[in-house]
Design an enzyme around this catalytic site. Sequence first.
Site, mmCIF file in Angstrom:
data_model
loop_
_atom_site.group_PDB
_atom_site.id
_atom_site.type_symbol
_atom_site.label_atom_id
_atom_site.label_comp_id
_atom_site.label_asym_id
_atom_site.label_seq_id
_atom_site.Cartn_x
_atom_site.Cartn_y
_atom_site.Cartn_z
ATOM 1 N N GLU A 149 120.138 8.425 76.539
ATOM 2 C CA GLU A 149 118.764 8.521 76.057
ATOM 3 C C GLU A 149 118.262 9.963 75.996
ATOM 4 O OE1 GLU A 149 114.443 6.546 77.309
ATOM 5 O OE2 GLU A 149 116.217 6.278 78.563
ATOM 6 N N HIS A 151 115.092 11.804 76.247
ATOM 7 C CA HIS A 151 113.825 11.409 76.872
ATOM 8 C C HIS A 151 113.079 12.658 77.328
ATOM 9 C CE1 HIS A 151 111.153 9.760 79.959
ATOM 10 N NE2 HIS A 151 111.472 8.527 79.607
ATOM 11 N N ASP A 181 114.102 8.269 72.540
ATOM 12 C CA ASP A 181 112.860 7.747 73.109
ATOM 13 C C ASP A 181 111.709 8.459 72.410
ATOM 14 O OD1 ASP A 181 110.501 7.978 74.993
ATOM 15 O OD2 ASP A 181 111.727 6.601 76.172
ATOM 16 N N GLU A 264 108.569 0.052 74.042
ATOM 17 C CA GLU A 264 108.632 0.362 75.472
ATOM 18 C C GLU A 264 107.254 0.880 75.895
ATOM 19 O OE1 GLU A 264 111.509 2.609 78.677
ATOM 20 O OE2 GLU A 264 111.134 3.577 76.757
#
Length: 292
Positions: A149, A151, A181, A264
């Site tokens: 990810e 992030h 993300d 999310e």
Amino acid sequence: MSLQYGVSLYSYTGDMYTLLTLDDAMAEIADLGATGIEILGEGNVPGYPRPDTAWIDSWHRLLERHGLTPTNYGSWIDSRMWQHRDLTVDEGVTILQRDLRLAATLGFTSVRPKTGVVSLDLKPHPIWDRVVERSLDLAADLGIVICPEIHAPTPIKHEVVDAYLAFIERTGSPNFRLLIDTGIFQRSATFAKHAGLSEEAQEEGWRRPLAVPMSDLVDVLPFVHFIQAKFFDVTEDLTDPQIPWAEIVSTLLDNGYAGYLSSEYEGDRDPYRGVEQVRRQHALLRSLEAGR
């Protein structure tokens, strides 16, 4: 070309401990018109890492009932599991391969390996590449893509991402790709803090807007397998004060991305707020796509 929509069960954190069963959460996701469901292995699988067959059978029955497809499985390779030493490569391989097998059993086609980090800009522990490389053959056999990810506070133009891209080039494996993300595109911080994030994390930039430009996303999009649609708040009039969804959706469609946007929600954890916020986000995203 159209986008696919899903939801991470992380969006309902809190609600799933007190208000929602797994069946309830799946019903919510299906009612949105979404097709994908994303989970955290150790957070959402009872008896992890060895759920009993009754739960596995129930999981598949619920997927069929609600017409959902397992998308991304969150795995944790805890390199700081012990205070006196780091995780070894062999131990990391054991954990990742165990989760790959469990993910495959549950029907997932991608696994996000979260390796412990060694810096505040989220540089993964040095074992990450050897752990992943030794697991690529198994991932291929299981039909799973391993996707670390990107992030916040790590932007796209960063040595962490450069190392992932170099790994893709070196191995030539289609079973290693990137997960984006959307918190990295955040442009303002006009939201309340919540109990899930420490003051240190706030101050060190975990919620500081990175405002990564869309041009950076375009550069890596050919290597992106999955997108977690991170967000913090969508207002009643379907406005997101933090994440530039119109630009994100346009960029994805203009550049041929046809994978998942998996909600999310990471805002305040008041009861049922996650449920309402995910509904608002899906309405916003679908309106933007329809407007195209």
